[in-house]
Design an enzyme around this catalytic site. Structure first.
Site, PDB file in Angstrom:
ATOM      1  N   GLY A 271      14.606  28.630 -12.053  1.00 48.21           N
ATOM      2  CA  GLY A 271      13.936  29.867 -12.484  1.00 48.21           C
ATOM      3  C   GLY A 271      14.730  31.091 -12.038  1.00 48.21           C
ATOM      4  O   GLY A 271      14.898  32.059 -12.796  1.00 48.21           O
ATOM      5  N   THR A 272      15.235  31.033 -10.819  1.00 48.79           N
ATOM      6  CA  THR A 272      16.025  32.149 -10.274  1.00 48.79           C
ATOM      7  C   THR A 272      17.269  32.386 -11.126  1.00 48.79           C
ATOM      8  O   THR A 272      17.589  33.520 -11.495  1.00 48.79           O
ATOM      9  CB  THR A 272      16.431  31.817  -8.815  1.00 48.79           C
ATOM     10  OG1 THR A 272      15.237  31.633  -8.057  1.00 48.79           O
ATOM     11  CG2 THR A 272      17.269  32.912  -8.200  1.00 48.79           C
TER      12      THR A 272
ATOM     13  N   ARG B 125       9.526  36.785  -6.568  1.00 49.54           N
ATOM     14  CA  ARG B 125       8.997  35.468  -6.943  1.00 49.54           C
ATOM     15  C   ARG B 125       7.536  35.588  -7.318  1.00 49.54           C
ATOM     16  O   ARG B 125       6.724  36.109  -6.558  1.00 49.54           O
ATOM     17  CB  ARG B 125       9.181  34.476  -5.785  1.00 49.54           C
ATOM     18  CG  ARG B 125       8.728  33.068  -6.157  1.00 49.54           C
ATOM     19  CD  ARG B 125       9.204  32.027  -5.155  1.00 49.54           C
ATOM     20  NE  ARG B 125      10.616  31.681  -5.284  1.00 49.54           N
ATOM     21  CZ  ARG B 125      11.117  30.929  -6.255  1.00 49.54           C
ATOM     22  NH1 ARG B 125      10.333  30.461  -7.214  1.00 49.54           N
ATOM     23  NH2 ARG B 125      12.399  30.635  -6.283  1.00 49.54           N
TER      24      ARG B 125
ATOM     25  N   LYS C 237      15.150  40.334  -6.882  1.00 47.60           N
ATOM     26  CA  LYS C 237      14.249  39.376  -7.527  1.00 47.60           C
ATOM     27  C   LYS C 237      12.873  39.405  -6.871  1.00 47.60           C
ATOM     28  O   LYS C 237      12.759  39.636  -5.675  1.00 47.60           O
ATOM     29  CB  LYS C 237      14.884  37.977  -7.379  1.00 47.60           C
ATOM     30  CG  LYS C 237      13.965  36.808  -7.582  1.00 47.60           C
ATOM     31  CD  LYS C 237      14.680  35.492  -7.257  1.00 47.60           C
ATOM     32  CE  LYS C 237      14.101  34.810  -6.036  1.00 47.60           C
ATOM     33  NZ  LYS C 237      14.646  33.487  -5.757  1.00 47.60           N
TER      34      LYS C 237
ATOM     35  N   ASP D 205       0.815  -1.222   0.000  1.00 50.62           N
ATOM     36  CA  ASP D 205       0.000   0.000   0.000  1.00 50.62           C
ATOM     37  C   ASP D 205       0.846   1.268   0.000  1.00 50.62           C
ATOM     38  O   ASP D 205       0.316   2.376   0.105  1.00 50.62           O
ATOM     39  CB  ASP D 205      -0.947   0.007   1.206  1.00 50.62           C
ATOM     40  CG  ASP D 205      -0.188  -0.020   2.530  1.00 50.62           C
ATOM     41  OD1 ASP D 205       1.060  -0.063   2.497  1.00 50.62           O
ATOM     42  OD2 ASP D 205      -0.836   0.021   3.594  1.00 50.62           O
ATOM     43  N   GLY D 206       2.167   1.120  -0.083  1.00 56.23           N
ATOM     44  CA  GLY D 206       3.032   2.291  -0.176  1.00 56.23           C
ATOM     45  C   GLY D 206       3.673   2.687   1.145  1.00 56.23           C
ATOM     46  O   GLY D 206       4.564   3.536   1.170  1.00 56.23           O
TER      47      GLY D 206
HETATM   48  C1  R5P Z   1      15.366  31.408  -2.762  1.00 54.79           C
HETATM   49  O1  R5P Z   1      15.228  32.320  -1.986  1.00 54.79           O
HETATM   50  C2  R5P Z   1      16.537  30.471  -2.775  1.00 54.79           C
HETATM   51  O2  R5P Z   1      17.681  31.015  -2.216  1.00 54.79           O
HETATM   52  C3  R5P Z   1      16.824  30.034  -4.180  1.00 54.79           C
HETATM   53  O3  R5P Z   1      17.227  31.145  -4.940  1.00 54.79           O
HETATM   54  C4  R5P Z   1      15.612  29.457  -4.798  1.00 54.79           C
HETATM   55  O4  R5P Z   1      14.947  28.629  -3.887  1.00 54.79           O
HETATM   56  C5  R5P Z   1      15.949  28.664  -6.015  1.00 54.79           C
HETATM   57  O5  R5P Z   1      14.756  28.146  -6.527  1.00 54.79           O
HETATM   58  P1  R5P Z   1      14.541  28.040  -8.099  1.00 54.79           P
HETATM   59  O6  R5P Z   1      15.761  27.351  -8.645  1.00 54.79           O
HETATM   60  O7  R5P Z   1      13.286  27.207  -8.220  1.00 54.79           O
HETATM   61  O8  R5P Z   1      14.352  29.414  -8.638  1.00 54.79           O
END
Ligand code: R5P
Length: 309
Positions: free
Chosen positions: A222-223, A191, A189, A34-35
């Site tokens: 993404g960052t 998010r 940045k 069942d995992g």
């Molecule tokens: C964010 O504050 C962390 O320091 C990293 O920059 C982030 O978690 C990296 O996540 P991703 O690669 O998904 O952008």
């Protein structure tokens, strides 16, 4: 002293065991139909000082559950003290509520570990340095920065500049700058979602410079992708090198990094991964974590480990 590993960190734990000249605790980890996860230790740990080595990277829930079960088993097998060595600690980004209706995920994980009889936890470059205020147990934080900085040294050129891809990495980039004696730039940045970010500004001189981007982790990349685009717009040259303590590399991370493209990605073995088309270099945390375990076992301070590779 006894070392016990989960499936996520078996290789790293074996390297530590070789370093420490300590045999690993024999155990089985299996899945019921069942995992459910079933773990079984094959020896008594009467009065042992036991270290359970297990990162909680993907599949995160599985690896976290394994860690909880192994810690409980180690306690019930007689350990005097159980330390969870969790090089990559998941949920560390959920250290506070950012919107109504959210839990404090990290707090939930901390309580689960405590309920599983973990007495103390060791982590490497956690996302939030304020872990101890969330955990009701001693938290020992160690860092991969000196090891990664050593690996970066061969890739530093006269025009290199260190870059923090967001404000959260500002302190981290300073630690690299001290070791490598390089200038620093920081990107602002925002998010947008779990795998989408936008870069607002580059603070610092990157014009005609070769960026070395440093971060605590690469998750979806993404960052990094956004940071490189912002650096290009600000006049930086191509040939980006990246160093991150944890290469989580999920979702579109590999495609994104190939598309950027990055010249080199240096990470640690806090997470194991299968073969990758990326130009990856992996440095091992084994020696550092063995030193940490040995010091903790003998009740010696960890402070002097901080600055050295
Ligand atoms: C964010 O504050 C962390 O320091 C990293 O920059 C982030 O978690 C990296 O996540 P991703 O690669 O998904 O952008």
């Amino acid at each position: 002293m006894r070392l016990l590993s989960g499936e996520a960190s078996d290789e790293l734990a074996r390297r530590m065991a070789a370093d420490l000249q300590t045999p690993m605790v024999e155990r089985d980890i299996a899945r019921f139909p069942d995992g459910e996860i079933h773990v079984r230790l094959h020896e008594e740990l009467r009065d042992a000082d036991t270290y359970v080595v297990q990162s909680t990277g993907p599949p995160t829930q599985e690896h976290l559950t394994e860690l909880l079960l192994l810690a409980d088993a180690a306690h019930r097998a007689g350990s005097q003290r159980v330390t969870a060595v969790v090089p990559y600690l998941a949920y560390a980004r959920q250290d506070r509520r950012t919107a109504t209706g959210e839990p404090v995920g990290l707090r939930v994980v901390a309580e689960l570990l405590r309920a599983s009889h973990v007495d103390r936890i060791v982590v490497v470059d956690p996302h939030t340095p304020a872990l101890e205020s969330v955990f009701g147990m001693p938290v020992e934080i160690t860092t991969a920065v000196p090891i990664l900085a050593e690996a970066l040294r061969d890739h530093v050129t006269a025009d290199s500049v260190l870059v923090a891809p967001d404000l959260g990495a500002a302190k981290l980039v300073d630690r690299y700058a001290e070791l490598l004696d390089l200038d620093v730039a920081i990107i602002r940045k925002t998010r947008v979602s779990g795998d989408e970010v936008t870069a607002n500004a580059v603070v610092g001189d990157v014009h005609r410079r070769r960026p070395i981007i440093v971060d605590d982790m690469i998750s979806t990349a993404g960052t990094l992708q956004t940071a490189v685009a912002a650096l290009r717009d600000a006049g930086a040259v191509d040939g980006v090198v990246v160093a991150a303590s944890h290469g989580v590399l999920v979702g579109a991370a590999v495609e994104r990094l190939l598309a950027v493209p990055v010249e080199l990605v240096i990470t640690t073995d806090s997470l194991t991964r299968s073969a990758s088309p990326l130009p990856l270099e992996t440095v091992s945390l084994a020696r550092r974590l063995s030193d940490v375990v040995l010091r903790l076992h003998h009740g010696r301070p960890l402070d002097e480990l901080a600055a050295h590779a």
